[in-house]
Design a protein around this motif. Structure first.
Motif, mmCIF file in Angstrom:
data_model
loop_
_atom_site.group_PDB
_atom_site.id
_atom_site.type_symbol
_atom_site.label_atom_id
_atom_site.label_comp_id
_atom_site.label_asym_id
_atom_site.label_seq_id
_atom_site.Cartn_x
_atom_site.Cartn_y
_atom_site.Cartn_z
ATOM 1 N N ASP A 194 -6.640 6.760 3.427
ATOM 2 C CA ASP A 194 -7.274 5.804 2.520
ATOM 3 C C ASP A 194 -8.596 5.297 3.078
ATOM 4 O O ASP A 194 -9.580 5.124 2.342
ATOM 5 N N LEU A 195 -8.626 5.065 4.381
ATOM 6 C CA LEU A 195 -9.845 4.589 5.034
ATOM 7 C C LEU A 195 -10.943 5.643 4.986
ATOM 8 O O LEU A 195 -12.094 5.356 4.611
ATOM 9 N N ARG A 203 0.805 -1.212 0.000
ATOM 10 C CA ARG A 203 0.000 0.000 0.000
ATOM 11 C C ARG A 203 0.840 1.265 0.000
ATOM 12 O O ARG A 203 0.339 2.346 0.336
ATOM 13 N N LEU A 218 -12.229 6.165 1.388
ATOM 14 C CA LEU A 218 -13.091 5.062 0.951
ATOM 15 C C LEU A 218 -14.510 5.252 1.467
ATOM 16 O O LEU A 218 -15.483 5.179 0.698
ATOM 17 N N GLU A 262 -9.780 -3.431 0.498
ATOM 18 C CA GLU A 262 -9.496 -2.254 -0.325
ATOM 19 C C GLU A 262 -8.409 -1.363 0.253
ATOM 20 O O GLU A 262 -7.646 -0.748 -0.494
ATOM 21 N N VAL A 263 -8.319 -1.263 1.573
ATOM 22 C CA VAL A 263 -7.332 -0.371 2.195
ATOM 23 C C VAL A 263 -6.023 -1.098 2.479
ATOM 24 O O VAL A 263 -4.938 -0.560 2.245
ATOM 25 N N TRP A 264 -6.109 -2.323 2.985
ATOM 26 C CA TRP A 264 -4.903 -3.073 3.319
ATOM 27 C C TRP A 264 -4.505 -4.071 2.232
ATOM 28 O O TRP A 264 -3.440 -4.670 2.319
ATOM 29 N N ILE A 300 -13.475 -3.368 3.594
ATOM 30 C CA ILE A 300 -12.541 -2.291 3.939
ATOM 31 C C ILE A 300 -11.114 -2.825 3.994
ATOM 32 O O ILE A 300 -10.183 -2.223 3.444
ATOM 33 N N LYS A 355 -2.817 5.164 5.858
ATOM 34 C CA LYS A 355 -3.954 4.268 6.023
ATOM 35 C C LYS A 355 -5.187 5.034 6.491
ATOM 36 O O LYS A 355 -6.308 4.737 6.076
ATOM 37 N N THR A 411 -6.474 5.575 -3.491
ATOM 38 C CA THR A 411 -7.581 6.505 -3.485
ATOM 39 C C THR A 411 -7.291 7.787 -4.228
ATOM 40 O O THR A 411 -8.212 8.477 -4.627
ATOM 41 N N HIS A 458 -7.563 2.148 13.698
ATOM 42 C CA HIS A 458 -7.551 3.244 12.737
ATOM 43 C C HIS A 458 -8.866 4.028 12.766
ATOM 44 O O HIS A 458 -8.868 5.258 12.634
#
Length: 240
Positions: free
Chosen positions: A174-175, A120, A178, A195-197, A192, A171, A134, A211
């Motif tokens: 990105d979280l 990432r 999203l 898509e994020v990790w 999640i 992170k 993102t 997070h």
């Protein structure tokens, strides 16, 4: 991948080096914070892909080292800590850590987390707030996402609340991005994490919770992200 292992216990470091080397990592071992910071200075050598940072260092507090590392480089940092309380984890994430592993840990868990954070991340030193996914442009500039007092600039990865810039880790951004792209929609935890990790590994779920807690704290808007029990999370667009 080059990995900087910051660990004062030589026996632990030797065991980890042996395991990680078998999985293709080129390990540099630093026994304290100052040694680690020197290894990360520009011109000190080829960039590292990940920093594995033990918090129990002899020369200075590991949290302080984490903060100083983040000022030097965008290289992902995984904290290794015996402190299992959520407050300590959030503090580390606020300082710029990308993930954490609580002792005692399984070696395969550690490997999974190393691979997850490295997937990432943009090339090292592309900017301390950099990340992947993102912010990619499509057919032109992306307009900012506005959610009440919250503004999210996807291309520049900037977040502000009532005009005040909020510093987020990769992170965290990105979280938030999203969830913010579909306000009111419930995102499953598995979605999640995927898509994020970029992993389906179940152990990342605890990292997700930390997070989420960190985002609520930094934005000073605990109601912005709603927990949907047994399912996941959704962003509740504030009025105004």
């Amino acid at each position: 991948m080059r990995l900087l292992l910051v660990e004062d216990d030589n026996h632990v470091a030797a065991a980890l080096t042996a395991v990680l080397s078998r999985h293709g990592f080129d390990i540099t071992h630093a026994r304290g914070g100052e040694e680690a910071l020197r290894a990360l200075l520009p011109g000190a050598g080829a960039p590292f892909g990940v920093v594995l940072l033990d918090l129990g260092l002899p020369d200075q507090d590991g949290f302080e080292v984490c903060g100083r590392i983040r000022k030097l480089t965008a290289t992902p940092v995984i904290m290794v800590t015996a402190r299992a309380d959520v407050r300590s984890r959030i503090h580390g994430l606020n300082l710029g850590a990308d993930d954490y592993v609580v002792k005692p840990y399984d070696t395969m868990e550690l490997l999974a987390r190393i691979h997850a954070v490295s997937r990432r991340t943009l090339p090292a030193d592309s900017g301390a707030g950099g990340g992947a996914g993102t912010e990619e442009g499509g057919d032109g500039p992306q307009p900012p996402l506005r959610l009440g007092p919250v503004t999210i600039e996807l291309p520049t990865r900037q977040v502000s609340v009532d005009g005040a810039t909020i510093s987020l880790t990769r992170k965290e951004f990105d979280l938030l991005a999203l969830l913010a792209q579909r306000p009111g929609v419930v995102f499953r935890r598995e979605q999640i994490i995927s898509e994020v990790w970029r992993t389906s590994w179940e152990g990342t779920g605890r990292t997700l919770e930390v997070h989420i807690a960190s985002l609520r704290s930094k934005l000073h808007m605990p109601a912005l992200i709603e927990t949907v029990r047994g399912v996941g999370y959704r962003l509740v667009a504030p009025a105004g």
